[in-house]
Design an enzyme around this catalytic site. Structure first.
Site, mmCIF file in Angstrom:
data_model
loop_
_atom_site.group_PDB
_atom_site.id
_atom_site.type_symbol
_atom_site.label_atom_id
_atom_site.label_comp_id
_atom_site.label_asym_id
_atom_site.label_seq_id
_atom_site.Cartn_x
_atom_site.Cartn_y
_atom_site.Cartn_z
ATOM 1 N N CYS A 279 0.799 -1.140 -0.027
ATOM 2 C CA CYS A 279 -0.148 -0.249 -0.053
ATOM 3 C C CYS A 279 0.714 1.362 0.084
ATOM 4 O O CYS A 279 0.633 2.310 -0.411
ATOM 5 C CB CYS A 279 -0.902 -0.242 1.095
ATOM 6 S SG CYS A 279 -1.947 -1.289 1.270
ATOM 7 N N ASN B 285 -10.175 -0.523 -2.105
ATOM 8 C CA ASN B 285 -8.481 -0.472 -1.711
ATOM 9 C C ASN B 285 -7.836 -1.132 -2.875
ATOM 10 O O ASN B 285 -7.622 -2.133 -3.156
ATOM 11 C CB ASN B 285 -8.305 -1.224 -0.509
ATOM 12 C CG ASN B 285 -6.654 -0.876 -0.074
ATOM 13 O OD1 ASN B 285 -5.836 -0.641 -0.813
ATOM 14 N ND2 ASN B 285 -6.582 -1.177 1.293
ATOM 15 N N HIS C 150 -3.563 7.080 1.291
ATOM 16 C CA HIS C 150 -3.987 5.821 0.604
ATOM 17 C C HIS C 150 -5.222 5.367 0.936
ATOM 18 O O HIS C 150 -5.828 5.545 1.920
ATOM 19 C CB HIS C 150 -2.968 4.791 1.206
ATOM 20 C CG HIS C 150 -3.399 3.296 0.849
ATOM 21 N ND1 HIS C 150 -3.917 2.858 -0.282
ATOM 22 C CD2 HIS C 150 -3.485 2.401 1.997
ATOM 23 C CE1 HIS C 150 -4.025 1.534 -0.204
ATOM 24 N NE2 HIS C 150 -4.034 1.252 1.186
HETATM 25 C C1 LIG Z 1 -11.202 -5.652 8.029
HETATM 26 C C2 LIG Z 1 -11.743 -4.647 8.831
HETATM 27 C C3 LIG Z 1 -12.942 -3.982 7.757
HETATM 28 C C4 LIG Z 1 -12.735 -5.618 9.698
HETATM 29 O O1 LIG Z 1 -13.698 -4.943 10.667
HETATM 30 P P1 LIG Z 1 -13.566 -5.313 12.097
HETATM 31 O O2 LIG Z 1 -14.628 -4.376 12.589
HETATM 32 O O3 LIG Z 1 -12.170 -4.873 12.678
HETATM 33 O O4 LIG Z 1 -14.081 -6.694 12.227
HETATM 34 P P2 LIG Z 1 -13.652 -7.974 12.767
HETATM 35 O O5 LIG Z 1 -12.362 -8.563 12.017
HETATM 36 O O6 LIG Z 1 -13.318 -7.839 13.989
HETATM 37 O O7 LIG Z 1 -14.595 -8.989 12.594
HETATM 38 C C5 LIG Z 1 -15.823 -8.809 13.022
HETATM 39 C C6 LIG Z 1 -17.046 -9.509 12.689
HETATM 40 O O8 LIG Z 1 -17.356 -9.529 11.151
HETATM 41 C C7 LIG Z 1 -17.092 -10.872 10.596
HETATM 42 N N1 LIG Z 1 -16.745 -10.434 9.182
HETATM 43 C C8 LIG Z 1 -15.490 -10.126 8.683
HETATM 44 N N2 LIG Z 1 -15.617 -10.052 7.346
HETATM 45 C C9 LIG Z 1 -16.830 -9.973 6.906
HETATM 46 C C10 LIG Z 1 -17.660 -9.512 5.809
HETATM 47 N N3 LIG Z 1 -16.983 -9.357 4.630
HETATM 48 N N4 LIG Z 1 -18.985 -9.475 5.900
HETATM 49 C C11 LIG Z 1 -19.575 -9.839 7.005
HETATM 50 N N5 LIG Z 1 -18.960 -10.109 8.293
HETATM 51 C C12 LIG Z 1 -17.612 -10.169 8.171
HETATM 52 C C13 LIG Z 1 -15.789 -11.445 11.249
HETATM 53 O O9 LIG Z 1 -16.088 -12.908 10.840
HETATM 54 C C14 LIG Z 1 -16.364 -11.154 12.767
HETATM 55 O O10 LIG Z 1 -17.446 -12.118 13.065
HETATM 56 P P3 LIG Z 1 -17.386 -12.670 14.618
HETATM 57 O O11 LIG Z 1 -17.410 -11.630 15.539
HETATM 58 O O12 LIG Z 1 -18.735 -13.577 14.548
HETATM 59 O O13 LIG Z 1 -16.073 -13.485 14.793
HETATM 60 C C15 LIG Z 1 -11.444 -3.750 9.560
HETATM 61 O O14 LIG Z 1 -10.487 -4.349 10.595
HETATM 62 C C16 LIG Z 1 -10.316 -2.891 8.640
HETATM 63 O O15 LIG Z 1 -10.522 -2.244 8.006
HETATM 64 N N6 LIG Z 1 -8.776 -3.042 9.194
HETATM 65 C C17 LIG Z 1 -7.913 -2.148 8.476
HETATM 66 C C18 LIG Z 1 -7.696 -3.173 7.202
HETATM 67 C C19 LIG Z 1 -6.877 -2.480 6.331
HETATM 68 O O16 LIG Z 1 -6.982 -1.224 5.977
HETATM 69 N N7 LIG Z 1 -6.242 -2.920 5.342
HETATM 70 C C20 LIG Z 1 -5.599 -2.433 4.279
HETATM 71 C C21 LIG Z 1 -4.302 -2.081 4.837
HETATM 72 S S1 LIG Z 1 -3.393 -1.156 3.582
#
Ligand SMILES: CC(C)(COP(=O)(O)OP(=O)(O)OC[C@H]1O[C@@H](n2cnc3c(N)ncnc32)[C@H](O)[C@@H]1OP(=O)(O)O)[C@@H](O)C(=O)NCCC(=O)NCCS
Length: 338
Positions: free
Chosen positions: A104, A295, A265
């Site tokens: 990224c 992204n 980004h």
């Molecule tokens: C990935 C992201 C959106 C997930 O959101 P979050 O609130 O942290 O969610 P979690 O990973 O804690 O998961 C929460 C729940 O949603 C579920 N879940 C994950 N992806 C899902 C999706 N696409 N649709 C529905 N549910 C989903 C998980 O299984 C979890 O379920 P559980 O509570 O029953 O175990 C978030 O962490 C994020 O954006 N992080 C930064 C990622 C990023 O920027 N990456 C690129 C870097 S350059």
């Protein structure tokens, strides 16, 4: 910039995995993304389309380009890199082609490298490209949903040239890394790691001389897809983004209020909003288009830069900051007077 024509909405993804438009929008801000044509478009061909526009807008021709820097994490081949494929596709002179693999942060790192070559006087017209074809390597089942819903395909490019005007151009770039978190956002396989850094990252037959690079077991277990601990990435991103932006501003005796536009980004709209809040920036000082493209990793900054410029949000003399954070972890900023 170039993005593929094929739009994939959040609702489209629900055909392949258990997810909802509401979940994706609430957590990431993403509404839709583009997926490249499966066989006719590659990371390089998208980079070529963006490069053609950049070269035309710079008022030069392909023959004037004297160096290529290509940032991507989704190259056409494991090797050689996309830089040489672009050199061939654009029928360029036999100029140097450097591939950057900083995920990224790739485009901002690429800009920094190009800036040094310009400032040293070595090159005059450097083509800097960021492009990704994520759609080819995502686990589009429920197993991979936390990653797959975030990413999209596309490309962006710039031509970097020298100027005699000391008040214009790239004022400074700032690059950082912390490999302690390398496995938090990573695609382990195929690779040569042999589980050296992380136990059970790959299933392979370790009998003498057996192929350890890619095995049927790895594919059966989905070990060929990217891994991400989303919450851990989020937590570090919201610290490092503001830090590296403030570092760039302080190095040039500016404060956040002086910024015309921050182009972060496009990782996640929630991260960008957090950064905006932390730096006390107005809505018009931060550019976001993740809603439309997801992204796009190394392509996200040049795509956002291009759209902001096309929308008239960047004018000569404006103070612009590019900033990125991602896998590695790596993070970087570039401050410029447009
Ligand atoms: C990935 C992201 C959106 C997930 O959101 P979050 O609130 O942290 O969610 P979690 O990973 O804690 O998961 C929460 C729940 O949603 C579920 N879940 C994950 N992806 C899902 C999706 N696409 N649709 C529905 N549910 C989903 C998980 O299984 C979890 O379920 P559980 O509570 O029953 O175990 C978030 O962490 C994020 O954006 N992080 C930064 C990622 C990023 O920027 N990456 C690129 C870097 S350059």
């Amino acid at each position: 910039m170039y993005v593929p024509a094929h739009v994939v909405t959040n609702n489209d993804l629900t055909q392949y995995m258990e997810t909802t438009d509401e979940w994706i929008q609430e957590r990431t801000g993403i509404i839709e993304r583009r997926y490249a044509h499966r066989t006719e478009e590659t990371t390089t061909t998208m980079g070529v389309e963006a490069a053609k526009i950049a070269i035309q807008r710079a008022g030069i021709t392909v023959a004037d380009i004297d160096f290529i820097v290509f940032a991507t994490l989704s190259p056409d081949y494991y090797f050689p890199g996309c830089g040489v494929l672009l050199q061939r596709a654009m029928q360029m002179k036999q100029v140097g082609a450097l591939d950057i693999r900083n995920q990224c942060s790739g485009f901002v790192y690429a800009v920094s490298v190009a800036d040094q070559f310009i400032k040293s006087g070595m090159y005059k017209n450097i083509l800097v490209v960021g492009a990704e074809k994520h759609s080819f390597g995502l686990d589009l089942t429920t197993r991979g949903r936390n990653i797959s819903v975030i990413f999209g395909d596309g490309a962006g490019a710039i031509v970097l040239q020298p100027t005699e005007d000391n008040n214009r151009g790239i004022l400074s770039t700032h690059l950082h890394s912390d490999g302690n978190e390398a496995e938090i956002l990573a695609m382990y396989n195929p690779g040569t790691h042999a589980n050296h850094w992380k136990a059970n990252a790959a299933s392979f037959n370790d009998s003498a001389m057996a192929d350890m690079f890619m095995s049927h077991a790895m594919i059966d277990k989905g070990e060929n897809f990217p891994n991400m601990d989303g919450p851990a990435v989020f937590k570090t991103a919201v610290v490092k983004f503001p830090e590296v932006i403030m570092e760039a501003l302080a190095a040039n005796n500016y404060v956040a209020a002086d910024l015309t536009l921050l182009i972060p980004h496009q990782a996640n709209l929630r991260i960008a909003q957090f950064v905006q809040h932390k730096l006390k920036l107005r809505d018009d000082q931060v550019y976001n288009n993740i809603q439309k493209y997801g992204n796009t990793t190394a392509a996200s900054v040049p795509i956002a830069l291009c759209e902001a410029w096309e929308e008239g949000k960047i004018k000569e003399g404006d103070l612009i900051c590019l900033a990125a954070f991602g896998s590695g972890f790596t993070w970087a900023s570039a401050l410029m007077k447009w």
